[in-house]
Design a protein around this motif. Structure first.
Motif, PDB file in Angstrom:
ATOM      1  N   GLU A  49      -7.139 -45.939 -13.349  1.00 33.49           N
ATOM      2  CA  GLU A  49      -6.629 -47.203 -13.864  1.00 33.49           C
ATOM      3  C   GLU A  49      -7.713 -48.235 -14.128  1.00 33.49           C
ATOM      4  N   TYR A  50      -8.923 -47.998 -13.674  1.00 32.46           N
ATOM      5  CA  TYR A  50      -9.989 -48.975 -13.875  1.00 32.46           C
ATOM      6  C   TYR A  50     -11.312 -48.278 -14.205  1.00 32.46           C
ATOM      7  N   ILE A  51     -12.263 -49.067 -14.656  1.00 34.16           N
ATOM      8  CA  ILE A  51     -13.618 -48.591 -14.941  1.00 34.16           C
ATOM      9  C   ILE A  51     -14.530 -49.182 -13.877  1.00 34.16           C
ATOM     10  N   ALA A  52     -15.325 -48.338 -13.235  1.00 34.90           N
ATOM     11  CA  ALA A  52     -16.178 -48.802 -12.142  1.00 34.90           C
ATOM     12  C   ALA A  52     -17.649 -48.761 -12.543  1.00 34.90           C
ATOM     13  N   PHE A  53     -18.366 -49.813 -12.187  1.00 35.27           N
ATOM     14  CA  PHE A  53     -19.821 -49.839 -12.311  1.00 35.27           C
ATOM     15  C   PHE A  53     -20.397 -49.779 -10.901  1.00 35.27           C
ATOM     16  N   ARG A  54     -21.247 -48.793 -10.637  1.00 37.56           N
ATOM     17  CA  ARG A  54     -21.858 -48.643  -9.317  1.00 37.56           C
ATOM     18  C   ARG A  54     -23.362 -48.840  -9.430  1.00 37.56           C
ATOM     19  N   ILE A  55     -23.903 -49.636  -8.523  1.00 35.38           N
ATOM     20  CA  ILE A  55     -25.329 -49.945  -8.560  1.00 35.38           C
ATOM     21  C   ILE A  55     -25.872 -50.022  -7.140  1.00 35.38           C
ATOM     22  N   TYR A 100     -18.368 -52.728  -9.303  1.00 37.95           N
ATOM     23  CA  TYR A 100     -17.628 -53.746 -10.037  1.00 37.95           C
ATOM     24  C   TYR A 100     -16.511 -53.050 -10.804  1.00 37.95           C
ATOM     25  N   TRP A 101     -15.289 -53.594 -10.713  1.00 40.07           N
ATOM     26  CA  TRP A 101     -14.130 -52.980 -11.346  1.00 40.07           C
ATOM     27  C   TRP A 101     -13.704 -53.746 -12.582  1.00 40.07           C
ATOM     28  N   GLY A 111     -13.825 -58.912  -9.042  1.00 43.71           N
ATOM     29  CA  GLY A 111     -14.037 -57.497  -9.316  1.00 43.71           C
ATOM     30  C   GLY A 111     -15.209 -56.882  -8.579  1.00 43.71           C
ATOM     31  N   LEU A 112     -15.926 -57.689  -7.768  1.00 45.97           N
ATOM     32  CA  LEU A 112     -17.160 -57.217  -7.132  1.00 45.97           C
ATOM     33  C   LEU A 112     -16.934 -56.848  -5.669  1.00 45.97           C
ATOM     34  N   TYR A 113     -17.480 -55.677  -5.285  1.00 48.16           N
ATOM     35  CA  TYR A 113     -17.346 -55.153  -3.924  1.00 48.16           C
ATOM     36  C   TYR A 113     -18.713 -54.714  -3.400  1.00 48.16           C
ATOM     37  N   LEU A 114     -19.100 -55.227  -2.236  1.00 46.11           N
ATOM     38  CA  LEU A 114     -20.222 -54.652  -1.502  1.00 46.11           C
ATOM     39  C   LEU A 114     -19.696 -53.400  -0.821  1.00 46.11           C
ATOM     40  N   THR A 115     -20.262 -52.247  -1.142  1.00 48.75           N
ATOM     41  CA  THR A 115     -19.679 -50.993  -0.655  1.00 48.75           C
ATOM     42  C   THR A 115     -20.495 -50.295   0.427  1.00 48.75           C
TER      43      THR A 115
END
Length: 248
Positions: free
Chosen positions: A177-183, A111-112, A233-237
């Protein structure tokens, strides 16, 4: 013969992955493309759902077809046929019983967040004006690790037998440039990641403390957790599978 198709998409124009009446979805567009090019009705079973507006950098679905002789040619033709916001990355030959959803071992999301206004990330990240304490947000994220009942982060009226998920990784980091949350977890409930992010942002802005996060998880009550942050802001990675289901 069973195949897995690996693809990616920008979710802005779509009402999620799964087919719905009176709404354009990624599944509908991709099934139509496959059916036209393979000249028979193709039905896809996805690795999971993504909500309206959510993006995917790595998504999988399975389909059955007899007579596919050139995977690379099909990938080329699909990418020429599909709109610019959907791309097919690969096609794999699978064992007949392989299942894109049930055989998945782990799923990962990002999530960015932008904490400064950036017009180039307007449709890719959630802009929040407040200062965020990333260190404190990471302490809160650690409370999510392991196998727990996460009903407090689930959308109501979902068709699941239980709300237990095993979260392997949950971490915030600044990425320029952004803050990422990885889960990453073995499974995710509907709306779970967006609700978690909303709750952790409450911690980062000082609205919620760590003890309250523990109480929220124990409550099993969605109304106690934070708001669901915007889908953009949500990405399935990533989706991972055991090697044993791939045909040698």
């Amino acid at each position: 013969m069973r195949y897995f198709i690996q693809f990616s998409y920008l979710g802005k124009a779509y009402h999620g992955w799964q087919k719905q009446p009176n709404a354009i979805t990624v599944q509908e567009i991709l099934e139509h493309a496959l059916s036209v090019l393979l000249r028979e009705e193709i039905l896809l079973t996805g690795a999971g759902r993504t909500d309206a507006g959510v993006h995917a950098r790595e998504m999988y679905a399975h389909f059955d077809f007899t007579g596919l002789t050139d995977k690379e040619d099909l990938i080329y033709r699909l990418n020429a046929f599909l709109p610019g916001d959907i791309a097919v990355d690969n096609i794999y030959v699978m064992l007949d019983q392989a299942h894109a959803r049930f055989d998945a071992l782990e799923r990962s999301y990002e999530y960015w967040i932008c904490d400064t206004k950036n017009p180039f990330l307007k449709d890719a990240a959630y802009y929040i004006k407040h200062h965020l304490d990333i260190s404190l947000m990471n302490k809160a994220a650690e409370l999510l690790l392991g196998k727990q009942d996460f009903e407090c982060f689930s959308k109501s009226k979902t068709d699941v037998n239980n709300y237990f998920c095993s979260i392997k990784n949950a971490k915030w980091s600044r990425e320029g440039e952004y803050i990422a949350f990885r889960i990453s977890a073995d499974r995710f409930l509907r709306n779970m990641v967006r609700a978690i992010v909303g709750t952790l942002l409450d911690v980062g802005t000082g609205k919620t403390d760590l003890e309250t996060v523990k109480t929220i998880i124990k409550s099993k009550d969605r109304t106690q957790a934070g708001v669901s942050v915007p889908a953009k802001g949500l990405y399935l990675t990533a989706v991972s599978y055991p090697n044993t289901i791939f045909k040698k």
